[in-house]
Design an enzyme around this catalytic site. Structure first.
Site: not given
Length: 390
Positions: A233-235
């Site tokens: 998942r993107h931060s």
């Protein structure tokens, strides 16, 4: 460096590169230049580049060496021999670029250091590629890609949040160093075209990989944040990552409120766009677990192919998770010419990678295979004797 015709030629035709590199970062740099028409003479030790002895192998030939050293010519020289050093200096008379990736100080001991050669050949672009550069606390230390990944922070932010730091699946420290070395070479050649003088280009793998992480840099240097592992998942954004479907996983990238509203309609939950937990990108990331549950309710009942088709039709970036083999065999990779065929005297027809940038007036392909050890010594020395090295 001689000018080349603008059309139907490769941009680096007429550029001579003397390549003292081995393993990956330096050879990757010079392979990019060979792809674009530079005459790259690979100066090897008598036993050859280490990558000649690392698999996978086909009929005793390293395919890794083939991939990274395509389009070059090979001459094997003893760098401790006065006669062979004299040969090198004769070659340098007509050389535009020297690339080396020894530890700092080795070339000086051989009488081929940057100060000596720049004084003798002031137009020479001298490129040094090393783990930590020519200066700094770690300059004398050896480095391989795994060490650079570990020291740069990349490994620390890769993997599942509750898992261990993870190597990424490619030698990106070496590749980053090779890319920046090639870029630095082009900048120095451009500058030389205006000044007539070469420069020393000092490239460190640590610097290069660290510089290729701008999202982490901004959070660390300016946001005073401490980036952590976020898995797939993107931060900073959501939904921006991989999610489970009924028969696998899919990737999706939603980066703004308008796209999120569209996404909510596609997953048949338009009310989510007005949910206070999800009305902005920072809030969506903060509440991503709750959002992921809603996505799973929809995606879990559908196949990856169906999901990707629905999202793509709505203009939302999405994809199934491709294997490396599928990526290289894809119509996109084929149509863009990411690999092209070369003829090898032992292995026959080989598809090897090609640099990815397209230049107008320069056809892709038309390259040669990686050379056998010392395979071009006779022709190189004959050219030198005739004063026809370029």
């Amino acid at each position: 460096m001689q000018p080349s015709p603008v059309q139907n030629s490769k941009p680096l035709e007429g550029v001579r590169v003397l390549d003292f590199t081995r393993v990956l970062a330096g050879p990757y740099c010079t392979a990019l230049m060979a792809d674009l028409g530079a005459d790259v003479i690979k100066v090897e030790a008598l036993h050859g580049d280490d990558y000649r002895h690392i698999g996978p192998f086909d009929q005793g030939e390293s395919l890794l060496f083939q991939a990274i050293n395509r389009g070059k010519r090979s001459i094997a020289l003893n760098l401790k021999s006065d006669e062979d050093i004299a040969t090198i200096k004769s070659l340098l008379v007509d050389t535009d670029v020297l690339v080396e990736n020894f530890r700092p100080g080795v070339m000086e001991k051989l009488g081929l250091g940057v100060e000596a050669l720049s004084a003798a050949f002031p137009a020479l672009v001298y490129v040094s590629v090393s783990g930590f550069g020519q200066t700094g606390t770690n300059a004398a230390k050896p480095a391989y890609d795994i060490i650079i990944q570990a020291m740069s922070g990349l490994m620390d932010v890769t993997g599942e949040p509750d898992g261990t730091p993870t190597m990424i699946g490619e030698a990106m420290g070496d590749v980053a160093g090779g890319l920046f070395a090639a870029w630095g070479t082009m900048v120095a050649l451009f500058d030389r075209s205006r000044t007539g003088k070469g420069r020393h280009v000092d490239v460190a793998l640590f610097d290069a990989l660290t510089a290729m992480m701008p999202l982490l840099a901004c959070r660390t240097l300016m946001g005073k944040d401490a980036p952590t592992r976020t898995g797939n998942r993107h931060s900073l954004s959501a939904p921006f990552g991989t999610y489970p479907a009924g028969d696998g996983h899919f990737a999706v990238a939603v980066l703004n409120d308008r796209l999120f509203e569209t996404f909510c309609k596609v997953i048949e939950q338009p009310e989510l766009a007005r949910d206070p937990r999800f009305v902005t990108d920072p809030l969506r990331r903060e509440n991503e677990p709750a959002l992921a549950e809603q996505i799973a309710l929809w995606a879990g009942q559908r196949s990856v192919a169906e999901i990707v088709a629905s999202l793509s039709a709505a203009g939302i970036p999405a994809s199934e998770i491709k294997s490396v083999a599928q990526a290289w065999a894809s119509s996109q990779a084929v149509e863009r010419g990411l690999a092209s065929a070369v003829d090898h005297p032992l292995l026959g027809r080989l598809n090897v990678p090609e640099q990815p940038v397209h230049f107008s007036g320069a056809a892709r392909g038309d390259r040669t295979a990686a050379p056998g050890l010392n395979a071009n010594a006779t022709e190189i020395l004959a050219e030198l004797a005739k004063g026809e090295t370029k």
